[in-house]
Design a protein around this motif. Structure first.
Motif, PDB file in Angstrom:
ATOM      1  N   PRO A 130       0.805  -1.225   0.000  1.00 58.17           N
ATOM      2  CA  PRO A 130       0.000   0.000   0.000  1.00 58.17           C
ATOM      3  C   PRO A 130       0.837   1.274   0.000  1.00 58.17           C
ATOM      4  CG  PRO A 130       0.011  -0.998   2.184  1.00 58.17           C
ATOM      5  CD  PRO A 130       0.664  -1.987   1.251  1.00 58.17           C
ATOM      6  N   PHE A 131       2.117   1.155   0.306  1.00 57.59           N
ATOM      7  CA  PHE A 131       2.991   2.332   0.303  1.00 57.59           C
ATOM      8  C   PHE A 131       3.495   2.667  -1.103  1.00 57.59           C
ATOM      9  CE2 PHE A 131       3.274   0.956   4.713  1.00 57.59           C
ATOM     10  CZ  PHE A 131       3.144   2.158   5.390  1.00 57.59           C
ATOM     11  N   THR A 132       3.404   1.710  -2.013  1.00 57.90           N
ATOM     12  CA  THR A 132       3.959   1.932  -3.353  1.00 57.90           C
ATOM     13  C   THR A 132       2.945   1.716  -4.476  1.00 57.90           C
ATOM     14  OG1 THR A 132       4.755  -0.362  -3.440  1.00 57.90           O
ATOM     15  CG2 THR A 132       6.294   1.318  -2.625  1.00 57.90           C
ATOM     16  N   HIS A 133       1.696   1.436  -4.129  1.00 59.19           N
ATOM     17  CA  HIS A 133       0.689   1.198  -5.160  1.00 59.19           C
ATOM     18  C   HIS A 133      -0.520   2.123  -4.975  1.00 59.19           C
ATOM     19  CE1 HIS A 133       3.048  -2.500  -5.499  1.00 59.19           C
ATOM     20  NE2 HIS A 133       2.546  -2.626  -6.716  1.00 59.19           N
ATOM     21  N   TYR A 134      -1.080   2.505  -6.114  1.00 54.48           N
ATOM     22  CA  TYR A 134      -2.274   3.343  -6.139  1.00 54.48           C
ATOM     23  C   TYR A 134      -3.377   2.613  -6.904  1.00 54.48           C
ATOM     24  CZ  TYR A 134       1.101   7.242  -5.509  1.00 54.48           C
ATOM     25  OH  TYR A 134       2.092   8.076  -5.085  1.00 54.48           O
ATOM     26  N   LEU A 135      -4.611   3.075  -6.675  1.00 54.07           N
ATOM     27  CA  LEU A 135      -5.711   2.667  -7.538  1.00 54.07           C
ATOM     28  C   LEU A 135      -6.063   3.841  -8.435  1.00 54.07           C
ATOM     29  CD1 LEU A 135      -7.826   0.455  -8.216  1.00 54.07           C
ATOM     30  CD2 LEU A 135      -9.393   1.661  -6.675  1.00 54.07           C
ATOM     31  N   VAL A 136      -6.204   3.562  -9.714  1.00 51.75           N
ATOM     32  CA  VAL A 136      -6.685   4.589 -10.647  1.00 51.75           C
ATOM     33  C   VAL A 136      -8.183   4.753 -10.400  1.00 51.75           C
ATOM     34  CG1 VAL A 136      -7.065   5.173 -13.064  1.00 51.75           C
ATOM     35  CG2 VAL A 136      -4.933   4.055 -12.370  1.00 51.75           C
ATOM     36  N   ILE A 137      -8.605   5.944  -9.986  1.00 51.58           N
ATOM     37  CA  ILE A 137     -10.012   6.166  -9.640  1.00 51.58           C
ATOM     38  C   ILE A 137     -10.706   6.929 -10.767  1.00 51.58           C
ATOM     39  CG2 ILE A 137      -9.849   5.942  -7.136  1.00 51.58           C
ATOM     40  CD1 ILE A 137      -9.586   9.007  -7.012  1.00 51.58           C
ATOM     41  N   GLY A 138     -10.963   6.231 -11.831  1.00 56.30           N
ATOM     42  CA  GLY A 138     -11.640   6.831 -12.960  1.00 56.30           C
ATOM     43  C   GLY A 138     -11.672   5.858 -14.120  1.00 56.30           C
ATOM     44  N   ARG A 139     -12.477   6.204 -15.108  1.00 59.53           N
ATOM     45  CA  ARG A 139     -12.596   5.370 -16.297  1.00 59.53           C
ATOM     46  C   ARG A 139     -11.829   6.010 -17.455  1.00 59.53           C
ATOM     47  NH1 ARG A 139     -15.777   1.289 -16.892  1.00 59.53           N
ATOM     48  NH2 ARG A 139     -17.060   1.907 -15.094  1.00 59.53           N
ATOM     49  N   ASN A 140     -11.064   5.214 -18.160  1.00 61.55           N
ATOM     50  CA  ASN A 140     -10.280   5.691 -19.308  1.00 61.55           C
ATOM     51  C   ASN A 140      -9.368   6.857 -18.938  1.00 61.55           C
ATOM     52  OD1 ASN A 140     -11.430   3.792 -21.118  1.00 61.55           O
ATOM     53  ND2 ASN A 140     -13.230   5.114 -21.377  1.00 61.55           N
ATOM     54  N   VAL A 141      -8.661   6.707 -17.840  1.00 65.26           N
ATOM     55  CA  VAL A 141      -7.708   7.720 -17.385  1.00 65.26           C
ATOM     56  C   VAL A 141      -6.429   7.614 -18.219  1.00 65.26           C
ATOM     57  CG1 VAL A 141      -6.282   8.490 -15.442  1.00 65.26           C
ATOM     58  CG2 VAL A 141      -8.651   7.769 -15.054  1.00 65.26           C
ATOM     59  N   ASN A 142      -5.962   8.747 -18.701  1.00 62.19           N
ATOM     60  CA  ASN A 142      -4.778   8.760 -19.557  1.00 62.19           C
ATOM     61  C   ASN A 142      -3.487   8.535 -18.771  1.00 62.19           C
ATOM     62  OD1 ASN A 142      -5.773   9.408 -22.275  1.00 62.19           O
ATOM     63  ND2 ASN A 142      -6.462  11.318 -21.336  1.00 62.19           N
ATOM     64  N   LEU A 200      -5.552   9.238  -8.892  1.00 63.48           N
ATOM     65  CA  LEU A 200      -4.845   8.183  -8.166  1.00 63.48           C
ATOM     66  C   LEU A 200      -5.215   8.255  -6.687  1.00 63.48           C
ATOM     67  CD1 LEU A 200      -1.255   8.573  -9.690  1.00 63.48           C
ATOM     68  CD2 LEU A 200      -2.910   6.779 -10.238  1.00 63.48           C
ATOM     69  N   ARG A 201      -5.379   7.100  -6.073  1.00 67.08           N
ATOM     70  CA  ARG A 201      -5.712   7.083  -4.647  1.00 67.08           C
ATOM     71  C   ARG A 201      -4.981   5.922  -3.976  1.00 67.08           C
ATOM     72  NH1 ARG A 201      -9.051  10.707  -1.507  1.00 67.08           N
ATOM     73  NH2 ARG A 201      -9.270   9.695   0.514  1.00 67.08           N
ATOM     74  N   SER A 202      -4.314   6.229  -2.883  1.00 64.93           N
ATOM     75  CA  SER A 202      -3.638   5.205  -2.100  1.00 64.93           C
ATOM     76  C   SER A 202      -4.620   4.610  -1.094  1.00 64.93           C
ATOM     77  CB  SER A 202      -2.456   5.827  -1.346  1.00 64.93           C
ATOM     78  OG  SER A 202      -2.013   4.968  -0.310  1.00 64.93           O
TER      79      SER A 202
END
Length: 226
Positions: A130-142, A200-202
Motif C-alpha cells: 500500500p505504500f507503493t501502489h495506487y488505484l486509478v479512480i476513474g474510467r479511461n484515465v490517460n 490516483l488514490r492510495s
C-alpha cells in the motif's frame, strides 16, 4: 566542434522512458453498498448535505463520542473537532473537502456491518504494497508519455492498480492549467508513464467508517496513514 554537436544532440533527444517491471493486473471495479440499507442511505443523504453546507453543529451530532482519528494519543469528539479546526474556524477547515472526496468514492459494508468509504479500502489486495501502489479512480484515465496534459497518451486505465515509480522530479510537477501534480507510475504491463494525481488514490489515504449505534448511524473512524 564535434563536442558541441554531441551536447546539442543530447538536449534535443526527447525523454526516453525505459520499461519497468510488470506485475499482475488487478481491477477494483466501483461498488456502492449504501443503498443496501435504507437507514444508511437516508443517513448518507443527510450527511452529504451537512458537508455541502459545512454545518458544524449538525456534524457534531453524527460524530461518535469515541471517534478514532489518529494513531497517536488523540481520540474522542472534542480532540477530533480541535484537530480539524472545526471548533474555532469551521468554515475554513479542510475536513469538509477531505470527507467529500472520501464519500464520493462509494461505500462497502464490511463483515461487522460498518459502512466503509472508499469502497476499495478493505478489499485492496494484501500482496500489493500500500505504500507503493495506487488505484486509478476513474474510467479511461490517460497515462501520459510526459508530465503534461499535452503529452501523448500511451494507455488508458480504468480502476486498475498501478505502482509508483521513484523519480527525481517527484512533487515538482505541478501543472496549474490542469490542476495536476503528475505522478510517475508503472502499469501492470510494464509501461512507465505519468498520471494526474487527481485520478490516483492510495489505500492509506483518508478513509471513513460509519457504524449504527442505538439505531443511529455515526462516524466512528476518519483516519489517514498506517
Amino acid at each position: 566542434m564535434l563536442k558541441y554537436n554531441i551536447v546539442l544532440f543530447f538536449f534535443l533527444v526527447p525523454t526516453v522512458l525505459f520499461p519497468c517491471d510488470p506485475f499482475p493486473a488487478k481491477t477494483l471495479t466501483p461498488i456502492d453498498h449504501s443503498a443496501k440499507d435504507k437507514s444508511f442511505n437516508e443517513f448518507k443523504n443527510k450527511f452529504q448535505k451537512i458537508l455541502q453546507s459545512k454545518d458544524r453543529k449538525a456534524l457534531e451530532e453524527v460524530i461518535d463520542k469515541d471517534i478514532h482519528f489518529s494513531f497517536g494519543g488523540e481520540a474522542g469528539k472534542k480532540d477530533f473537532l480541535k484537530s480539524f479546526q472545526l471548533t474555532e474556524k469551521p468554515s475554513s477547515s479542510n475536513f469538509w473537502e477531505l470527507m467529500e472526496e472520501v464519500v464520493k468514492l462509494g461505500f462497502r459494508q464490511n463483515k461487522e456491518g460498518q459502512m466503509v468509504a472508499p469502497y476499495f479500502f478493505e478489499t485492496f489486495p494484501g500482496d500489493y504494497d500500500p505504500f507503493t501502489h495506487y488505484l486509478v479512480i476513474g474510467r479511461n484515465v490517460n497515462v501520459r508519455e510526459e508530465a503534461s496534459k499535452e503529452s501523448k497518451s500511451i494507455e488508458k486505465l480504468s480502476y486498475q492498480i498501478v505502482r509508483a515509480e521513484a523519480d527525481d522530479l517527484d512533487g515538482r510537477r505541478l501543472e496549474k492549467e490542469s490542476n495536476c501534480n503528475w505522478k510517475k507510475i508503472c502499469t501492470p504491463q510494464g509501461k512507465p508513464g505519468y498520471v494526474c494525481d487527481r485520478f490516483l488514490r492510495s489505500p492509506l489515504d483518508y478513509r471513513a467508517f460509519f457504524e449504527k449505534k442505538k439505531n443511529n448511524w455515526v462516524l466512528t473512524i476518519f483516519i489517514v496513514g498506517d
